[in-house]
Motif scaffolding. Structure first.
Motif, PDB file in Angstrom:
ATOM      1  N   PRO A  39     -22.775  14.841 -14.265  1.00 32.37           N
ATOM      2  CA  PRO A  39     -23.377  15.976 -14.269  1.00 32.37           C
ATOM      3  C   PRO A  39     -24.449  16.285 -13.090  1.00 32.37           C
ATOM      4  O   PRO A  39     -24.904  17.539 -12.896  1.00 32.37           O
ATOM      5  N   VAL A  40     -24.620  15.288 -12.241  1.00 32.21           N
ATOM      6  CA  VAL A  40     -25.535  15.575 -11.134  1.00 32.21           C
ATOM      7  C   VAL A  40     -24.670  15.561  -9.842  1.00 32.21           C
ATOM      8  O   VAL A  40     -24.002  14.906  -9.428  1.00 32.21           O
ATOM      9  N   ALA A  41     -24.778  16.761  -9.249  1.00 33.32           N
ATOM     10  CA  ALA A  41     -24.060  17.060  -8.239  1.00 33.32           C
ATOM     11  C   ALA A  41     -24.823  16.459  -7.032  1.00 33.32           C
ATOM     12  O   ALA A  41     -25.829  16.318  -6.763  1.00 33.32           O
ATOM     13  N   ARG A  42     -23.755  16.096  -5.789  1.00 26.52           N
ATOM     14  CA  ARG A  42     -24.393  15.676  -4.592  1.00 26.52           C
ATOM     15  C   ARG A  42     -24.643  16.786  -3.670  1.00 26.52           C
ATOM     16  O   ARG A  42     -24.004  17.813  -3.822  1.00 26.52           O
ATOM     17  N   VAL A  43     -25.869  16.579  -3.144  1.00 22.95           N
ATOM     18  CA  VAL A  43     -25.841  17.804  -1.965  1.00 22.95           C
ATOM     19  C   VAL A  43     -25.810  17.466  -0.714  1.00 22.95           C
ATOM     20  O   VAL A  43     -26.003  16.231  -0.413  1.00 22.95           O
ATOM     21  N   ASP A  44     -25.636  18.385   0.101  1.00 21.24           N
ATOM     22  CA  ASP A  44     -25.512  18.364   1.544  1.00 21.24           C
ATOM     23  C   ASP A  44     -26.843  18.738   2.175  1.00 21.24           C
ATOM     24  O   ASP A  44     -27.133  19.891   1.969  1.00 21.24           O
ATOM     25  N   ALA A  72     -27.216  11.747  -2.625  1.00 18.94           N
ATOM     26  CA  ALA A  72     -28.196  12.752  -2.343  1.00 18.94           C
ATOM     27  C   ALA A  72     -28.139  13.758  -3.355  1.00 18.94           C
ATOM     28  O   ALA A  72     -26.917  14.489  -3.669  1.00 18.94           O
ATOM     29  N   THR A  73     -29.308  14.035  -4.080  1.00 17.13           N
ATOM     30  CA  THR A  73     -29.038  14.894  -5.217  1.00 17.13           C
ATOM     31  C   THR A  73     -30.282  16.017  -5.000  1.00 17.13           C
ATOM     32  O   THR A  73     -30.264  16.940  -5.827  1.00 17.13           O
ATOM     33  N   SER A  74     -31.119  16.100  -4.013  1.00 19.61           N
ATOM     34  CA  SER A  74     -32.288  17.058  -3.945  1.00 19.61           C
ATOM     35  C   SER A  74     -32.848  17.066  -2.743  1.00 19.61           C
ATOM     36  O   SER A  74     -32.875  16.030  -1.970  1.00 19.61           O
ATOM     37  N   GLY A  88     -34.060  13.487  -2.248  1.00 16.08           N
ATOM     38  CA  GLY A  88     -34.087  12.368  -3.466  1.00 16.08           C
ATOM     39  C   GLY A  88     -32.783  12.042  -3.560  1.00 16.08           C
ATOM     40  O   GLY A  88     -31.574  12.611  -3.186  1.00 16.08           O
ATOM     41  N   TYR A  89     -32.290  10.852  -4.149  1.00 14.06           N
ATOM     42  CA  TYR A  89     -31.260  10.011  -4.079  1.00 14.06           C
ATOM     43  C   TYR A  89     -31.273   9.302  -5.516  1.00 14.06           C
ATOM     44  O   TYR A  89     -32.163   9.173  -6.052  1.00 14.06           O
ATOM     45  N   LEU A  90     -29.943   9.221  -6.065  1.00 14.67           N
ATOM     46  CA  LEU A  90     -29.581   8.284  -6.976  1.00 14.67           C
ATOM     47  C   LEU A  90     -28.967   7.058  -6.442  1.00 14.67           C
ATOM     48  O   LEU A  90     -28.239   7.191  -5.601  1.00 14.67           O
ATOM     49  N   ASP A  91     -29.589   5.951  -6.746  1.00 20.28           N
ATOM     50  CA  ASP A  91     -28.833   4.625  -6.109  1.00 20.28           C
ATOM     51  C   ASP A  91     -27.653   4.382  -7.040  1.00 20.28           C
ATOM     52  O   ASP A  91     -27.278   4.831  -7.827  1.00 20.28           O
ATOM     53  N   HIS A  93     -27.144   2.340  -9.235  1.00 21.45           N
ATOM     54  CA  HIS A  93     -27.373   1.970 -10.619  1.00 21.45           C
ATOM     55  C   HIS A  93     -27.915   3.143 -11.278  1.00 21.45           C
ATOM     56  O   HIS A  93     -28.495   3.161 -12.372  1.00 21.45           O
ATOM     57  N   GLU A  94     -27.859   4.462 -10.497  1.00 21.90           N
ATOM     58  CA  GLU A  94     -28.143   5.699 -11.220  1.00 21.90           C
ATOM     59  C   GLU A  94     -29.667   5.792 -11.447  1.00 21.90           C
ATOM     60  O   GLU A  94     -30.401   6.406 -12.193  1.00 21.90           O
ATOM     61  N   LYS A  95     -30.492   4.962 -10.564  1.00 22.99           N
ATOM     62  CA  LYS A  95     -31.947   5.125 -10.401  1.00 22.99           C
ATOM     63  C   LYS A  95     -32.419   6.027  -9.315  1.00 22.99           C
ATOM     64  O   LYS A  95     -31.728   6.051  -8.357  1.00 22.99           O
ATOM     65  N   TYR A  96     -33.656   6.927  -9.677  1.00 22.34           N
ATOM     66  CA  TYR A  96     -33.973   7.587  -8.548  1.00 22.34           C
ATOM     67  C   TYR A  96     -34.709   6.987  -7.731  1.00 22.34           C
ATOM     68  O   TYR A  96     -35.555   5.997  -7.774  1.00 22.34           O
ATOM     69  N   VAL A  97     -34.477   7.478  -6.258  1.00 20.35           N
ATOM     70  CA  VAL A  97     -35.044   7.083  -5.074  1.00 20.35           C
ATOM     71  C   VAL A  97     -35.339   8.122  -4.172  1.00 20.35           C
ATOM     72  O   VAL A  97     -34.569   9.012  -3.980  1.00 20.35           O
ATOM     73  N   ALA A  98     -36.489   8.549  -3.521  1.00 19.46           N
ATOM     74  CA  ALA A  98     -36.814   9.480  -2.655  1.00 19.46           C
ATOM     75  C   ALA A  98     -37.718   9.182  -1.541  1.00 19.46           C
ATOM     76  O   ALA A  98     -38.606   8.293  -1.486  1.00 19.46           O
ATOM     77  N   VAL A  99     -37.387  10.010  -0.420  1.00 17.51           N
ATOM     78  CA  VAL A  99     -38.572   9.585   0.548  1.00 17.51           C
ATOM     79  C   VAL A  99     -39.093  11.053   0.683  1.00 17.51           C
ATOM     80  O   VAL A  99     -38.564  11.998   0.356  1.00 17.51           O
TER      81      VAL A  99
END
Length: 188
Positions: A39-44, A72-74, A88-91, A93-99
């Motif tokens: 359900p979470v789309a990859r963003v360019d 990359a999700t956001s 924002g990214y999902l790693d 393991h589906e955990k959130y990581v962002a710079v």
């Protein structure tokens, strides 16, 4: 005669409702459903990254060389909001990581993007720079303060994943400011 007419009206309403439910169920069955689809789309984020790298008052960072399992999700860049950069990214393991990067007041910015995490422990050296670890109830973080800007790698992922993400961050060199970045992950 009035009583008989009232019973027919109720019966007709129930029959009509049954027909409507049957039609809706039929349509739902005919529409294809793919529950296995993510359900979470990859963003360019190439356009936003190039824009931010040209406009920001600091070297805007984005990861390079992450495996395809990172998604990359956001993305957003807001010049009017302290040159704020978010990616924002999902790693894996589906955990959130962002710079998160900005020229805002560091204390306020760090508290906001880390969900009120607090400095914890000695600095960690990553790519020749000292990143300060932060620990929080919702997010952990690594914080780098250089010049007028603050860079925060934050999220719900563990410290090892935050470090891996921080290690992958790259900023453009002077000649690369006009070149577009390649945000597509590499295979592992």
């Amino acid at each position: 005669m009035a009583g008989k007419r009232g019973k027919q009206t109720v019966r007709d309403m129930i029959l009509s409702l049954g027909v409507i439910v049957a039609i809706a169920a039929g349509i739902w069955i005919l529409v294809p459903h793919d529950d296995s689809k993510d359900p979470v789309a990859r963003v360019d984020y190439r356009v936003e990254l190039a824009t931010a790298q040209r406009a920001a008052a600091y070297p805007v960072a984005a990861p390079e060389g992450l495996p395809k399992t990172w998604k990359a999700t956001s993305v957003r860049y807001r010049a009017q909001d302290g040159d704020s950069w978010h990616l924002g990214y999902l790693d894996p393991h589906e955990k959130y990581v962002a710079v998160e990067q900005s020229t805002k007041d560091p204390a306020e910015f760090i508290e906001n993007v880390t969900q009120e995490a607090r400095s914890s422990g000695a600095a960690t050296r990553i790519n020749g720079r000292d990143w300060q670890p932060y620990k929080g109830d919702r997010y952990d973080a690594l914080v780098l303060r250089e010049g007028r800007s603050t860079t925060v790698v934050t999220g719900s992922a563990g410290l090892a994943q935050l470090k891996a993400f921080a290690e992958a961050l790259r900023t453009p060199g002077p000649a690369a400011a006009s070149a577009s970045a390649d945000p597509s992950p590499r295979s592992a």
